[in-house]
Design an enzyme around this catalytic site. Sequence first.
Site, PDB file in Angstrom:
ATOM      1  N   CYS A  44     -23.287 -16.269 -26.906  1.00 21.02           N
ATOM      2  CA  CYS A  44     -24.923 -16.654 -27.336  1.00 21.02           C
ATOM      3  C   CYS A  44     -26.029 -15.834 -27.427  1.00 21.02           C
ATOM      4  O   CYS A  44     -25.786 -15.102 -26.154  1.00 21.02           O
ATOM      5  CB  CYS A  44     -24.272 -18.141 -26.550  1.00 21.02           C
ATOM      6  SG  CYS A  44     -24.484 -17.780 -24.635  1.00 21.02           S
ATOM      7  N   LYS A  53     -26.219 -32.655 -17.076  1.00 17.84           N
ATOM      8  CA  LYS A  53     -26.003 -32.139 -18.135  1.00 17.84           C
ATOM      9  C   LYS A  53     -25.345 -31.795 -17.625  1.00 17.84           C
ATOM     10  O   LYS A  53     -23.753 -31.732 -17.660  1.00 17.84           O
ATOM     11  CB  LYS A  53     -26.630 -31.561 -19.250  1.00 17.84           C
ATOM     12  CG  LYS A  53     -26.410 -30.245 -20.389  1.00 17.84           C
ATOM     13  CD  LYS A  53     -26.372 -29.511 -21.533  1.00 17.84           C
ATOM     14  CE  LYS A  53     -26.925 -28.386 -21.001  1.00 17.84           C
ATOM     15  NZ  LYS A  53     -25.751 -27.437 -20.375  1.00 17.84           N
ATOM     16  N   ASN A  54     -25.120 -30.420 -16.758  1.00 16.00           N
ATOM     17  CA  ASN A  54     -24.683 -29.053 -16.021  1.00 16.00           C
ATOM     18  C   ASN A  54     -24.206 -30.514 -14.791  1.00 16.00           C
ATOM     19  O   ASN A  54     -23.179 -29.561 -14.495  1.00 16.00           O
ATOM     20  CB  ASN A  54     -25.303 -28.649 -15.615  1.00 16.00           C
ATOM     21  CG  ASN A  54     -26.463 -27.124 -16.597  1.00 16.00           C
ATOM     22  OD1 ASN A  54     -25.324 -27.498 -18.265  1.00 16.00           O
ATOM     23  ND2 ASN A  54     -27.072 -26.898 -16.946  1.00 16.00           N
ATOM     24  N   ARG A  90     -28.694 -30.656 -27.874  1.00 16.29           N
ATOM     25  CA  ARG A  90     -27.744 -30.246 -27.500  1.00 16.29           C
ATOM     26  C   ARG A  90     -28.202 -30.624 -25.709  1.00 16.29           C
ATOM     27  O   ARG A  90     -26.838 -30.942 -25.024  1.00 16.29           O
ATOM     28  CB  ARG A  90     -26.952 -28.787 -26.696  1.00 16.29           C
ATOM     29  CG  ARG A  90     -26.177 -28.030 -28.846  1.00 16.29           C
ATOM     30  CD  ARG A  90     -25.891 -27.108 -28.102  1.00 16.29           C
ATOM     31  NE  ARG A  90     -25.039 -27.080 -26.620  1.00 16.29           N
ATOM     32  CZ  ARG A  90     -25.427 -25.804 -26.184  1.00 16.29           C
ATOM     33  NH1 ARG A  90     -25.561 -24.472 -26.312  1.00 16.29           N
ATOM     34  NH2 ARG A  90     -24.155 -25.833 -25.659  1.00 16.29           N
ATOM     35  N   ARG A 145     -21.225 -14.209 -21.696  1.00 21.31           N
ATOM     36  CA  ARG A 145     -20.211 -14.450 -21.511  1.00 21.31           C
ATOM     37  C   ARG A 145     -19.230 -15.161 -20.989  1.00 21.31           C
ATOM     38  O   ARG A 145     -18.694 -15.357 -21.393  1.00 21.31           O
ATOM     39  CB  ARG A 145     -21.123 -16.375 -21.888  1.00 21.31           C
ATOM     40  CG  ARG A 145     -22.277 -16.682 -22.625  1.00 21.31           C
ATOM     41  CD  ARG A 145     -23.447 -16.742 -21.667  1.00 21.31           C
ATOM     42  NE  ARG A 145     -23.099 -17.624 -20.549  1.00 21.31           N
ATOM     43  CZ  ARG A 145     -23.826 -19.220 -20.874  1.00 21.31           C
ATOM     44  NH1 ARG A 145     -24.560 -19.247 -21.602  1.00 21.31           N
ATOM     45  NH2 ARG A 145     -23.593 -19.807 -19.767  1.00 21.31           N
ATOM     46  N   ASP A 156     -32.482 -21.486 -15.899  1.00 26.67           N
ATOM     47  CA  ASP A 156     -32.719 -22.711 -16.949  1.00 26.67           C
ATOM     48  C   ASP A 156     -34.192 -22.811 -17.085  1.00 26.67           C
ATOM     49  O   ASP A 156     -34.534 -23.386 -17.716  1.00 26.67           O
ATOM     50  CB  ASP A 156     -32.058 -23.395 -16.653  1.00 26.67           C
ATOM     51  CG  ASP A 156     -30.797 -22.942 -16.283  1.00 26.67           C
ATOM     52  OD1 ASP A 156     -29.525 -23.995 -16.380  1.00 26.67           O
ATOM     53  OD2 ASP A 156     -30.249 -22.141 -17.329  1.00 26.67           O
TER      54      ASP A 156
HETATM   55  C1  EPZ Z   1     -24.201 -23.009 -15.848  1.00 21.93           C
HETATM   56  O1  EPZ Z   1     -23.725 -21.077 -16.989  1.00 21.93           O
HETATM   57  C2  EPZ Z   1     -25.396 -23.269 -16.754  1.00 21.93           C
HETATM   58  N1  EPZ Z   1     -24.621 -24.224 -17.874  1.00 21.93           N
HETATM   59  C3  EPZ Z   1     -26.306 -22.649 -16.714  1.00 21.93           C
HETATM   60  O2  EPZ Z   1     -26.824 -24.075 -18.043  1.00 21.93           O
HETATM   61  C4  EPZ Z   1     -27.167 -21.303 -16.009  1.00 21.93           C
HETATM   62  O3  EPZ Z   1     -27.841 -21.041 -16.981  1.00 21.93           O
HETATM   63  C5  EPZ Z   1     -26.063 -21.336 -15.513  1.00 21.93           C
HETATM   64  O4  EPZ Z   1     -24.809 -21.472 -15.267  1.00 21.93           O
HETATM   65  C6  EPZ Z   1     -26.682 -20.363 -14.314  1.00 21.93           C
HETATM   66  O5  EPZ Z   1     -27.445 -20.955 -13.928  1.00 21.93           O
HETATM   67  C7  EPZ Z   1     -23.460 -25.734 -17.230  1.00 21.93           C
HETATM   68  O6  EPZ Z   1     -23.453 -25.637 -16.668  1.00 21.93           O
HETATM   69  C8  EPZ Z   1     -22.619 -26.152 -18.138  1.00 21.93           C
HETATM   70  P1  EPZ Z   1     -22.597 -18.441 -14.369  1.00 21.93           P
HETATM   71  P2  EPZ Z   1     -22.109 -21.012 -15.971  1.00 21.93           P
HETATM   72  O7  EPZ Z   1     -20.870 -18.154 -14.212  1.00 21.93           O
HETATM   73  O8  EPZ Z   1     -21.761 -21.269 -15.501  1.00 21.93           O
HETATM   74  C9  EPZ Z   1     -21.746 -14.022 -15.044  1.00 21.93           C
HETATM   75  C10 EPZ Z   1     -28.241 -24.656 -19.825  1.00 21.93           C
HETATM   76  O9  EPZ Z   1     -29.608 -23.677 -20.595  1.00 21.93           O
HETATM   77  N2  EPZ Z   1     -20.496 -14.414 -14.938  1.00 21.93           N
HETATM   78  O10 EPZ Z   1     -23.143 -18.424 -13.420  1.00 21.93           O
HETATM   79  O11 EPZ Z   1     -21.801 -19.748 -17.700  1.00 21.93           O
HETATM   80  C11 EPZ Z   1     -22.600 -14.583 -16.184  1.00 21.93           C
HETATM   81  O12 EPZ Z   1     -22.390 -14.025 -17.403  1.00 21.93           O
HETATM   82  C12 EPZ Z   1     -26.931 -23.790 -19.373  1.00 21.93           C
HETATM   83  O13 EPZ Z   1     -28.425 -25.574 -19.260  1.00 21.93           O
HETATM   84  C13 EPZ Z   1     -19.948 -13.265 -15.091  1.00 21.93           C
HETATM   85  O14 EPZ Z   1     -19.612 -11.550 -15.022  1.00 21.93           O
HETATM   86  O15 EPZ Z   1     -23.173 -19.179 -15.590  1.00 21.93           O
HETATM   87  C14 EPZ Z   1     -24.095 -14.621 -15.777  1.00 21.93           C
HETATM   88  O16 EPZ Z   1     -24.895 -12.943 -16.306  1.00 21.93           O
HETATM   89  C15 EPZ Z   1     -27.004 -22.243 -19.797  1.00 21.93           C
HETATM   90  N3  EPZ Z   1     -18.570 -13.228 -14.761  1.00 21.93           N
HETATM   91  C16 EPZ Z   1     -24.294 -14.975 -14.196  1.00 21.93           C
HETATM   92  O17 EPZ Z   1     -22.312 -14.737 -13.917  1.00 21.93           O
HETATM   93  C17 EPZ Z   1     -18.024 -15.378 -15.149  1.00 21.93           C
HETATM   94  O18 EPZ Z   1     -16.565 -14.797 -15.110  1.00 21.93           O
HETATM   95  C18 EPZ Z   1     -23.891 -16.498 -14.094  1.00 21.93           C
HETATM   96  O19 EPZ Z   1     -23.360 -16.641 -14.814  1.00 21.93           O
HETATM   97  C19 EPZ Z   1     -18.905 -16.211 -15.301  1.00 21.93           C
HETATM   98  C20 EPZ Z   1     -20.109 -15.275 -15.232  1.00 21.93           C
END
Ligand code: EPZ
Length: 420
Positions: free
Chosen positions: A115, A22-23, A398, A120, A306
């Site tokens: 969420c 998915k990701n 989802r 996020r 995850d």
């Molecule tokens: C991706 O989300 C995945 N989703 C998530 O999987 C996964 O949990 C996450 O990466 C972490 O591995 C997809 O790929 C579609 P991040 P993403 O930006 O990219 C902070 C699932 O269950 N952050 O890597 O949105 C954020 O708050 C989903 O399949 C900032 O501070 O996550 C978090 O604490 C859930 N500023 C950390 O970084 C930003 O601009 C990692 O988030 C962006 C993120």
Amino acid sequence: MDKILIHGGHPLSGSIKVSGSKNSSLPILAATLLTREPCVVHGVPDLSDTHYMLQILIHLGAQVERASGTVSVSADNIESVAPYHVVRKMRASICVLGPLLGRCKEATVSLPGGCVIGDRPIDLHLKGFEALGAAVRVEGGNVKVFAPKLTGAVINLRGKFGPTVLGTDNVMMAAVLADGVTVIEGAAQEPEVVDLANFLNKMGARIEGAGTRRIIIEGVAALHGTEHDVIPDRIEAGTFLVAGAICGKGITVKRIQPEHVRSTTEALASCGFPIDIADHAISISPNGEAKALELTTEPYPGFPSDMQAQMCALLSTTDGISVITENIFPQRYMHVAELKRMGAEMQLEGATAVIQGVDRLFGAPVMASDLRASAALVLAGLKADGITEVSRVYHIDRGYERLDEKLSELGAHIERVKET
Ligand code: EPZ
């Protein structure tokens, strides 16, 4: 809305084949916006999240055809505005910002909602776009980006919680058509980022270093269409490995790249679950003598956030005291209250869950809240005495392709019924 009933205690056995990631699919489908030529993507899982992404592409003006797992996209004439009613259903919609900025030099996308797993933010995404020369405005619930031209830059995308997966994807997709060279420091190393970079390079991009903390992108004038097979879903694979450990006579997970689930197999092996790793298949069995575990979620190649909820379910019936610390999304514990309704003994101390293993769980009506928490409740139901009723399973749909059917094929007594 549907709910899933799990009649616990039925042993699992046999093998399942992992679906496409998915990701990986979501950013790759977004990347098809970067060319007016047709792209064909194979192995796209049949999920509501991938459906939402296809709806967004169609709304932006792309022609989309889907035949089982193969998706064809022709983004010949597209617009650059993705409004709230289109993107509100899925936070990952934000990954259309980068390709729209790269292709159209402007984009307006509704801000993603928060969420249940926590705030996020997208500040790092926007920092990357500004470094490339874009003006960024957040107004009326939308983020607007605009750049007369994009110029390569050196950008550090590491935030206080580490790298950002979709932020790395978004900046990479904006940089591939910029003038000059972009260096992303502190890049996410997830296999899904590598899969996206491979897709972009097949489109004619010039990206090196994907999978390391430093990605170098040499901008090109235009990209062309291509064909691609999405990598297997490492989180689905990990979820089924936990299912194989939690009850039954052992199962085999097929069509997986063992390197992608190394942190999960190492964690399971350290508890004492017998694991056998072949080239593209992994077998696992339960172990009544399994030991408790201390675990911390980290960016790839560390243990994935995850998989945290699924491990909580497994460790709730593993003898001893386990400790899990969630470093990526510190609030990602919606599953704990529901697991406790099933008899689990666990306490939250900030971002840490302390789990006292119990002999038995008891079936109960529980509520799904987010994708991985929902999967954890199903896993606990496989082990519990009696019937577990998981409501709001649209969360599961989802991100998991036919989870209940695949578990049935392994011997679980599980059925999907309409919520009355
Ligand atoms: C991706 O989300 C995945 N989703 C998530 O999987 C996964 O949990 C996450 O990466 C972490 O591995 C997809 O790929 C579609 P991040 P993403 O930006 O990219 C902070 C699932 O269950 N952050 O890597 O949105 C954020 O708050 C989903 O399949 C900032 O501070 O996550 C978090 O604490 C859930 N500023 C950390 O970084 C930003 O601009 C990692 O988030 C962006 C993120």
